[in-house]
Design an enzyme around this catalytic site. Sequence first.
Site, short mmCIF file in Angstrom:
data_model
loop_
_atom_site.label_atom_id
_atom_site.label_comp_id
_atom_site.label_asym_id
_atom_site.label_seq_id
_atom_site.Cartn_x
_atom_site.Cartn_y
_atom_site.Cartn_z
N GLY A 141 0.83 -1.21 0.00
CA GLY A 141 0.00 0.00 0.00
C GLY A 141 0.86 1.26 0.00
O GLY A 141 2.10 1.20 -0.07
N ILE A 174 1.54 3.90 2.29
CA ILE A 174 2.52 4.19 3.35
C ILE A 174 3.44 2.99 3.56
O ILE A 174 4.65 3.12 3.76
CB ILE A 174 1.80 4.57 4.67
N ASP A 217 0.26 -9.01 1.82
CA ASP A 217 -0.76 -8.07 1.33
C ASP A 217 -1.67 -8.84 0.39
O ASP A 217 -1.19 -9.64 -0.42
CB ASP A 217 -0.07 -6.90 0.59
N PHE A 260 0.20 -2.40 8.69
CA PHE A 260 -0.48 -1.35 7.92
C PHE A 260 -1.82 -1.84 7.36
O PHE A 260 -2.68 -1.03 7.03
CB PHE A 260 0.36 -0.94 6.70
N SER A 270 -4.48 6.36 13.64
CA SER A 270 -4.86 7.53 12.85
C SER A 270 -5.34 8.66 13.75
O SER A 270 -5.86 8.42 14.85
CB SER A 270 -6.00 7.08 11.93
N TYR A 280 -14.67 3.62 10.40
CA TYR A 280 -13.23 3.44 10.14
C TYR A 280 -12.42 3.87 11.37
O TYR A 280 -11.58 3.12 11.87
CB TYR A 280 -12.80 4.27 8.91
N LYS A 319 -9.87 1.78 14.40
CA LYS A 319 -8.54 2.16 14.91
C LYS A 319 -8.58 2.34 16.43
O LYS A 319 -7.70 1.87 17.16
CB LYS A 319 -8.07 3.47 14.26
N PHE A 332 -1.34 11.84 10.82
CA PHE A 332 -2.22 12.91 10.36
C PHE A 332 -2.37 12.74 8.83
O PHE A 332 -2.76 11.66 8.41
CB PHE A 332 -1.73 14.26 10.89
N LEU A 339 -7.20 15.41 -0.46
CA LEU A 339 -7.05 16.67 -1.18
C LEU A 339 -5.96 16.65 -2.25
O LEU A 339 -6.21 17.00 -3.41
CB LEU A 339 -6.77 17.79 -0.16
N ARG A 396 -18.57 20.59 4.14
CA ARG A 396 -18.87 19.15 4.15
C ARG A 396 -19.21 18.77 5.59
O ARG A 396 -18.47 19.15 6.51
CB ARG A 396 -17.61 18.40 3.72
N GLY A 428 -19.27 17.30 9.12
CA GLY A 428 -18.24 16.57 9.88
C GLY A 428 -16.87 17.20 9.83
O GLY A 428 -16.00 16.88 10.65
N1 LIG Z 1 -3.45 7.27 4.09
C1 LIG Z 1 -3.94 7.92 5.12
O1 LIG Z 1 -4.41 9.06 4.99
C2 LIG Z 1 -3.92 7.30 6.50
C3 LIG Z 1 -4.06 8.13 7.63
C4 LIG Z 1 -4.07 7.54 8.90
C5 LIG Z 1 -3.94 6.15 9.02
N2 LIG Z 1 -3.81 5.37 7.90
C6 LIG Z 1 -3.69 3.92 8.07
O2 LIG Z 1 -2.42 3.50 7.60
C7 LIG Z 1 -2.49 2.21 7.02
C8 LIG Z 1 -1.90 2.27 5.63
O3 LIG Z 1 -2.60 3.26 4.88
P1 LIG Z 1 -2.35 3.46 3.33
O4 LIG Z 1 -2.75 4.84 2.99
O5 LIG Z 1 -1.01 2.97 2.97
O6 LIG Z 1 -3.47 2.46 2.77
P2 LIG Z 1 -3.42 1.47 1.52
O7 LIG Z 1 -4.82 1.06 1.25
O8 LIG Z 1 -2.63 2.06 0.42
O9 LIG Z 1 -2.61 0.23 2.14
C9 LIG Z 1 -3.22 -0.78 2.89
C10 LIG Z 1 -2.82 -2.12 2.30
O10 LIG Z 1 -3.44 -3.17 3.07
C11 LIG Z 1 -3.88 -4.18 2.18
N3 LIG Z 1 -4.93 -4.92 2.87
C12 LIG Z 1 -6.15 -4.47 3.28
N4 LIG Z 1 -6.82 -5.47 3.90
C13 LIG Z 1 -6.01 -6.56 3.90
C14 LIG Z 1 -6.13 -7.90 4.39
N5 LIG Z 1 -7.24 -8.34 5.00
N6 LIG Z 1 -5.10 -8.77 4.21
C15 LIG Z 1 -3.97 -8.36 3.57
N7 LIG Z 1 -3.80 -7.11 3.08
C16 LIG Z 1 -4.80 -6.22 3.25
C17 LIG Z 1 -4.31 -3.43 0.92
O11 LIG Z 1 -4.28 -4.24 -0.23
C18 LIG Z 1 -3.29 -2.29 0.85
O12 LIG Z 1 -2.18 -2.65 0.05
C19 LIG Z 1 -3.97 1.81 7.05
O13 LIG Z 1 -4.17 0.98 8.16
C20 LIG Z 1 -4.68 3.13 7.22
O14 LIG Z 1 -5.91 2.98 7.87
C21 LIG Z 1 -3.78 5.92 6.66
#
Ligand SMILES: NC(=O)c1ccc[n+]([C@@H]2O[C@H](COP(=O)([O-])OP(=O)(O)OC[C@H]3O[C@@H](n4cnc5c(N)ncnc54)[C@H](O)[C@@H]3O)[C@@H](O)[C@H]2O)c1
Length: 344
Positions: free
Chosen positions: A12, A14, A33, A84, A128, A152, A156, A181, A203, A297, A299
């Site tokens: 993913g 991050i 993943d 993640f 988050s 969501y 968390k 953030f 955004l 919007r 919320g």
């Molecule tokens: N991007 C943001 O704005 C943000 C902000 C705060 C927290 N987060 C948290 O950080 C983490 C990573 O975020 P991101 O933006 O990289 O998201 P992302 O969707 O790009 O990455 C998440 C990855 O998890 C994989 N995944 C989901 N469910 C799965 C499962 N059951 N088994 C195996 N793989 C699975 C997806 O295929 C994806 O590659 C997430 O937990 C998200 O909630 C993200």
Amino acid sequence: MKKSLLVTGGAGYIGSHTVLDLLEQNYEVVIVDDLSNSSKKVIDTIKKISQKEDSLFFYQLDLKEYAKLEKVFEEHHFDGVIHFAGYKAVGESVMNPLMYYENNFFSTINLLKLMKKYKVFNFVFSSSATVYKNVPEMPFHEENPLGAANPYGRTKQFIEQILKDLSYSDDHWKIICLRYFNPLGADKSGDLGEDPNGVPNNLVPYIAQVAVGKLSHLNVFGTDYDTPDGTCIRDYVHVNDLAYGHRKALEFIFSQDKGLYEAINLGSGRGYSVFDILHSFEEVVGKAIPYKVTDRRPGDIARSLADISKADQLLGFKPRSDIKEMCQDTWRWQKKHPNGFSEE
Ligand SMILES: NC(=O)c1ccc[n+]([C@@H]2O[C@H](COP(=O)([O-])OP(=O)(O)OC[C@H]3O[C@@H](n4cnc5c(N)ncnc54)[C@H](O)[C@@H]3O)[C@@H](O)[C@H]2O)c1
């Protein structure tokens, strides 16, 4: 000997940037993943950029499948886990809460059960800023009251509670929940970045798609907030800074003898308005980006800012990138790969 890490969701946005950072720092990384929100091409790209093919392993599997996940624990010894994997779209979680509770909870429970069974007690969790209760006083400090406002965010918040309970039950556990953030930016190569499915929720990916001509204009949701230019202010942090924050969290965990549980904000500690971001992006792209002002919007709060002093004191985390760099890196990726990973 190299330390070996399990990184769930490592394909993913991050996760992939964090894996790159960890490979550069000589860790061995095993990604699990299911590619439900990512592409296999991310794995090939990480290998290409890092030139560390021998230190990277990939398993395409759903964490909800316990038996398959156990095979990974049988095949590798892990020194730590970064988790993640999870679904992350607020709007979708409101429409389909069961999907969110099922995926985010069952995945995490399976993972923790296997960690306990295989005696892997070092854990970093992707939490988050959405866990915080909305209050007007800024910045958000880790001791602020929690009160996520959507399913969501509640996944968390509840997982944080599960982890806290776990750490009380057995002091082998060393757990850090990182409350991010707003991540922005992309790898300097321009070959790894955020690849949202459909219309972006965030955004900057949205602005980037307007800039590249895929979307007609940006909607600015309200210009009557109590902020200097009337638009909402958020704390944006470069995804590479987040990656480095994860590494610092792991190093901290490895340096401690006793069990621990900490929740820590990761942001830049600086606020930027919607217009700040828009104008910064326009500067980088060299042209005006069309926008329309619409109603607020539901919320949305006027300001969301991180107090990052705990991350600094405990982990030595200091964000290194400013908003211009975040926009430049996002634009390099967007320009090179207008359709993300689906184009090639
Ligand atoms: N991007 C943001 O704005 C943000 C902000 C705060 C927290 N987060 C948290 O950080 C983490 C990573 O975020 P991101 O933006 O990289 O998201 P992302 O969707 O790009 O990455 C998440 C990855 O998890 C994989 N995944 C989901 N469910 C799965 C499962 N059951 N088994 C195996 N793989 C699975 C997806 O295929 C994806 O590659 C997430 O937990 C998200 O909630 C993200």
